[in-house]
Design an enzyme around this catalytic site. Structure first.
Site, PDB file in Angstrom:
ATOM      1  N   HIS A 302       5.577   4.811  -5.924  1.00  0.00           N
ATOM      2  CA  HIS A 302       6.201   5.579  -5.443  1.00  0.00           C
ATOM      3  C   HIS A 302       6.621   6.980  -5.359  1.00  0.00           C
ATOM      4  O   HIS A 302       6.102   7.759  -5.506  1.00  0.00           O
ATOM      5  CB  HIS A 302       7.418   4.816  -7.164  1.00  0.00           C
ATOM      6  CG  HIS A 302       8.440   4.846  -7.209  1.00  0.00           C
ATOM      7  ND1 HIS A 302       9.745   5.864  -7.354  1.00  0.00           N
ATOM      8  CD2 HIS A 302       9.446   4.153  -7.219  1.00  0.00           C
ATOM      9  CE1 HIS A 302      11.392   5.846  -7.406  1.00  0.00           C
ATOM     10  NE2 HIS A 302      10.937   4.871  -7.129  1.00  0.00           N
ATOM     11  N   ASP A 359       9.922  -3.386  -8.189  1.00  0.00           N
ATOM     12  CA  ASP A 359       9.598  -4.020  -8.088  1.00  0.00           C
ATOM     13  C   ASP A 359       8.441  -5.444  -8.407  1.00  0.00           C
ATOM     14  O   ASP A 359       8.364  -6.634  -7.785  1.00  0.00           O
ATOM     15  CB  ASP A 359       9.538  -4.018  -5.862  1.00  0.00           C
ATOM     16  CG  ASP A 359      10.256  -3.683  -6.037  1.00  0.00           C
ATOM     17  OD1 ASP A 359      10.474  -2.377  -5.457  1.00  0.00           O
ATOM     18  OD2 ASP A 359      11.994  -4.550  -5.920  1.00  0.00           O
TER      19      ASP A 359
HETATM   20  C1  SDX Z   1      11.848   1.153  -4.252  1.00  0.00           C
HETATM   21  O1  SDX Z   1      13.690   5.764  -4.150  1.00  0.00           O
HETATM   22  C2  SDX Z   1      13.847   4.503  -4.762  1.00  0.00           C
HETATM   23  O2  SDX Z   1      13.804   4.680  -5.817  1.00  0.00           O
HETATM   24  C3  SDX Z   1      13.350   3.384  -3.880  1.00  0.00           C
HETATM   25  C4  SDX Z   1      13.411   2.437  -5.409  1.00  0.00           C
HETATM   26  C5  SDX Z   1      15.032   2.223  -5.976  1.00  0.00           C
HETATM   27  O3  SDX Z   1      15.224   1.727  -7.044  1.00  0.00           O
HETATM   28  O4  SDX Z   1      15.498   2.322  -5.298  1.00  0.00           O
HETATM   29  O5  SDX Z   1      12.494   2.511  -6.586  1.00  0.00           O
HETATM   30  C6  SDX Z   1      12.926   1.243  -5.236  1.00  0.00           C
HETATM   31  O6  SDX Z   1      12.094   0.614  -3.493  1.00  0.00           O
HETATM   32  C7  SDX Z   1      10.273   1.158  -5.095  1.00  0.00           C
HETATM   33  C8  SDX Z   1       9.052   0.866  -4.326  1.00  0.00           C
HETATM   34  C9  SDX Z   1       8.995  -0.654  -3.521  1.00  0.00           C
HETATM   35  N1  SDX Z   1       7.979  -0.690  -2.167  1.00  0.00           N
HETATM   36  C10 SDX Z   1       7.064  -0.741  -2.582  1.00  0.00           C
HETATM   37  O7  SDX Z   1       6.235  -1.675  -4.037  1.00  0.00           O
HETATM   38  C11 SDX Z   1       5.872  -0.786  -1.164  1.00  0.00           C
HETATM   39  C12 SDX Z   1       4.366  -0.264  -1.686  1.00  0.00           C
HETATM   40  N2  SDX Z   1       4.758   1.226  -1.612  1.00  0.00           N
HETATM   41  C13 SDX Z   1       4.198   2.042  -1.017  1.00  0.00           C
HETATM   42  O8  SDX Z   1       5.042   1.583   0.316  1.00  0.00           O
HETATM   43  C14 SDX Z   1       4.697   3.816  -1.429  1.00  0.00           C
HETATM   44  O9  SDX Z   1       3.955   3.774  -2.856  1.00  0.00           O
HETATM   45  C15 SDX Z   1       5.933   3.912  -1.220  1.00  0.00           C
HETATM   46  C16 SDX Z   1       6.473   3.585   0.094  1.00  0.00           C
HETATM   47  C17 SDX Z   1       6.731   2.811  -2.401  1.00  0.00           C
HETATM   48  C18 SDX Z   1       5.998   5.291  -1.515  1.00  0.00           C
HETATM   49  O10 SDX Z   1       5.810   6.196  -0.416  1.00  0.00           O
HETATM   50  P1  SDX Z   1       5.320   7.938  -0.138  1.00  0.00           P
HETATM   51  O11 SDX Z   1       5.911   8.287  -1.342  1.00  0.00           O
HETATM   52  O12 SDX Z   1       4.982   7.749   1.077  1.00  0.00           O
HETATM   53  O13 SDX Z   1       3.646   7.541  -0.728  1.00  0.00           O
HETATM   54  P2  SDX Z   1       2.788   7.472   0.268  1.00  0.00           P
HETATM   55  O14 SDX Z   1       2.862   6.024   1.533  1.00  0.00           O
HETATM   56  O15 SDX Z   1       2.674   9.080   1.233  1.00  0.00           O
HETATM   57  O16 SDX Z   1       1.529   7.428  -0.189  1.00  0.00           O
HETATM   58  C19 SDX Z   1       0.727   8.295  -0.779  1.00  0.00           C
HETATM   59  C20 SDX Z   1      -1.112   8.102  -1.259  1.00  0.00           C
HETATM   60  C21 SDX Z   1      -1.057   7.791   0.568  1.00  0.00           C
HETATM   61  O17 SDX Z   1      -2.579   7.547  -0.054  1.00  0.00           O
HETATM   62  P3  SDX Z   1      -3.253   8.590   1.241  1.00  0.00           P
HETATM   63  O18 SDX Z   1      -3.035   8.808   2.091  1.00  0.00           O
HETATM   64  O19 SDX Z   1      -2.861   9.999   0.182  1.00  0.00           O
HETATM   65  O20 SDX Z   1      -4.849   8.571   1.113  1.00  0.00           O
HETATM   66  O21 SDX Z   1      -0.695   6.978  -1.549  1.00  0.00           O
HETATM   67  C22 SDX Z   1      -1.233   5.568  -1.073  1.00  0.00           C
HETATM   68  C23 SDX Z   1      -1.342   5.905   0.984  1.00  0.00           C
HETATM   69  O22 SDX Z   1      -1.982   5.237   1.612  1.00  0.00           O
HETATM   70  N3  SDX Z   1      -0.402   4.245  -1.418  1.00  0.00           N
HETATM   71  C24 SDX Z   1      -0.893   3.765  -1.613  1.00  0.00           C
HETATM   72  C25 SDX Z   1       0.354   2.328  -1.975  1.00  0.00           C
HETATM   73  N4  SDX Z   1       1.284   3.473  -2.017  1.00  0.00           N
HETATM   74  C26 SDX Z   1       0.600   4.367  -1.934  1.00  0.00           C
HETATM   75  N5  SDX Z   1      -1.979   2.350  -1.741  1.00  0.00           N
HETATM   76  C27 SDX Z   1      -1.966   1.248  -1.971  1.00  0.00           C
HETATM   77  N6  SDX Z   1      -0.919   0.656  -2.168  1.00  0.00           N
HETATM   78  C28 SDX Z   1       0.028   1.114  -2.405  1.00  0.00           C
HETATM   79  N7  SDX Z   1       1.167   0.539  -2.701  1.00  0.00           N
END
Ligand code: SDX
Length: 424
Positions: A302, A359
């Site tokens: 998140h 989720d």
């Molecule tokens: C919602 O914003 C809100 O409030 C949203 C929400 C709401 O109520 O409105 O809470 C609802 O959208 C919840 C999120 C649902 N999405 C997912 O579950 C999709 C999977 N999650 C990721 O795509 C990600 O965690 C996000 C999109 C939720 C957040 O992404 P960020 O903040 O841009 O973080 P990032 O992608 O830059 O990740 C940081 C690191 C990265 O690794 P490094 O480059 O540092 O090595 O963490 C890793 C990412 O690769 N990472 C994950 C991961 N999420 C982040 N690695 C594996 N699996 C994951 N799910």
């Protein structure tokens, strides 16, 4: 702390600081470009406050979520979704008379114009219900004029809240080729939605109190979440003075993305894929950590929560309760729990503070309720409706609101001149 200083090209600039009611600090850069000629650069706006808001407070490090100051745990355990809608939109919990009046209004505005049913007929059976919901909500603006008259705006907010569940239920019935079930005035908001989803003309549908309570809770958990992608979209579109219905239609489209609200559908599809692949969740945990793989552990991570998403905790607790009450053993739940258990001790996830988000478990409950996967994000949208409405209203009422128009850092070609095609 009353100001912040910036040194750029050996010149020092000072900017005021604003401090929120929970001591959050924002550096007021509204004069940055005029003073320095420079802009900020913050892709994804992770460090940028777009507005001041009094609706929802999140502390991502502590895993705190409050609606108008009330902890999500207390609202979830005590309030109805209709009460929560009132709280988010009007700022206070309703007294008995206010709640009765609000409930009455929601009950008597559930019908959509009969002509709108024709819209559904144009969609193919496989049309994703989010596409239908986005266009139908936007199309409400063709039936209900918008004006600056506060009474009209207030009525349109009621219409949107009331008709959203009818649109959602009709899009489901359309997708399975069953006749529409009309709203009933004798049922609760969630009971009526379940009835419209699952009743058939041939026989009476008995609303399960377990499902009604679970749905009420899930809608509350999704009701608002401050400046998330879809709410920011509603505020951005509304800042051009686009109508309430058009602004929220845009928000529905933003929510649909798999990184946002679409994740609840992706989680179930991910768990089903793992199960079909022999249930080897260790393999997929390794894939999630493998930078050469595009696989993400959907439902994890998140932008704000760097601790447990309090909503995920509540979802996990009611998952066991709902499946137990329904006598359902869902193998996907075991896979989900195993993934969570491993992730919470795996250095990749621990270092990046990746926890289950709202989720991760919600889809398992929707599944147990008999709701098809492609409707999960529609239910997220139904829950988020009051939050979107509250933010649209707050944005429109804020004298500081200007049309949203971010800047950029240009990296394209320097000036050059046209060359006739024969000379290229
Ligand atoms: C919602 O914003 C809100 O409030 C949203 C929400 C709401 O109520 O409105 O809470 C609802 O959208 C919840 C999120 C649902 N999405 C997912 O579950 C999709 C999977 N999650 C990721 O795509 C990600 O965690 C996000 C999109 C939720 C957040 O992404 P960020 O903040 O841009 O973080 P990032 O992608 O830059 O990740 C940081 C690191 C990265 O690794 P490094 O480059 O540092 O090595 O963490 C890793 C990412 O690769 N990472 C994950 C991961 N999420 C982040 N690695 C594996 N699996 C994951 N799910």
């Amino acid at each position: 702390m009353s100001s912040a200083k910036l040194i750029l090209n050996d010149k020092e600039f000072e900017f005021p600081v604003i401090v929120g009611s929970e001591q959050e600090v924002g550096i007021d850069l509204t004069s940055l470009r005029a003073k320095t000629g420079a802009i900020t650069y913050d892709p994804g706006y992770g460090n940028t406050g777009a507005c001041q808001s009094a609706i929802t407070y999140i502390d991502g490090d502590q895993g705190i979520l409050r609606y108008r100051g009330y902890p999500i745990e207390e609202i979830a355990n005590n309030a109805s979704f209709v009460e929560t809608c009132y709280l988010l939109i009007y700022g206070e919990l309703p007294n008995a008379q206010q709640l009765a009046d609000f409930q009455h209004q929601l009950t008597y505005h559930t019908l959509i114009h009969e002509d709108m049913k024709k819209f559904f007929e144009g969609y193919p059976a496989k049309a994703h219900p989010m596409a239908i919901m986005a266009s139908m909500v936007t199309s409400l603006s063709t039936y209900y004029e918008e004006s600056d008259d506060p009474a009209v705006t207030k009525l349109n907010m009621i219409r949107l809240l009331a008709k959203a569940k009818t649109i959602a239920a009709f899009s489901y019935k359309k997708s399975i080729g069953q006749p529409y079930i009309y709203p009933r005035n004798d049922l609760s908001y969630t009971g009526d939605f379940l009835h419209m989803l699952f009743a058939v003309p041939a026989e009476p549908y008995q609303i399960s109190p377990v499902l009604e309570r679970a749905l009420n809770l899930l809608l509350i958990l999704h009701a608002d979440h401050e400046q998330n992608c879809s709410t920011s979209t509603v505020r951005m579109v509304g800042s051009s003075r686009a109508s309430l219905f058009a602004s929220i239609g845009a928000g529905i489209c933003a929510l649909w993305g798999p990184l946002h609200g679409g994740a609840n559908q992706e989680v179930i599809e991910m768990l089903e894929m793992i199960r079909a692949d022999g249930g080897d969740y260790h393999k997929y945990m390794n894939l999630a950590k493998d930078k050469t793989s595009s696989f993400k552990l959907m439902g994890f991570g998140h932008r704000v929560y760097k601790n447990f998403d309090p909503r995920a905790k509540i979802c996990k607790a009611i998952t066991d309760e709902v499946l137990g009450a329904l006598g359902i053993h869902d193998p996907l739940l075991e896979i989900a729990k195993n993934l969570e258990e491993i992730a919470l001790s795996d250095s990749y996830f621990v270092e990046r503070k990746l926890y289950p988000n709202v989720d991760f478990y919600s889809g398992i409950i929707y599944r147990a309720m008999g709701i098809p996967t492609n409707m999960f994000t529609v239910l997220f949208a139904l829950g988020r409706m009051p939050g979107w409405i509250a933010h649209w209203q707050e944005m429109r009422g804020d004298s500081a609101t200007k049309i949203n128009r971010p800047r950029q850092v240009y990296t394209g070609a320097p000036e050059r001149h046209y060359v006739p095609v024969a000379q290229r």
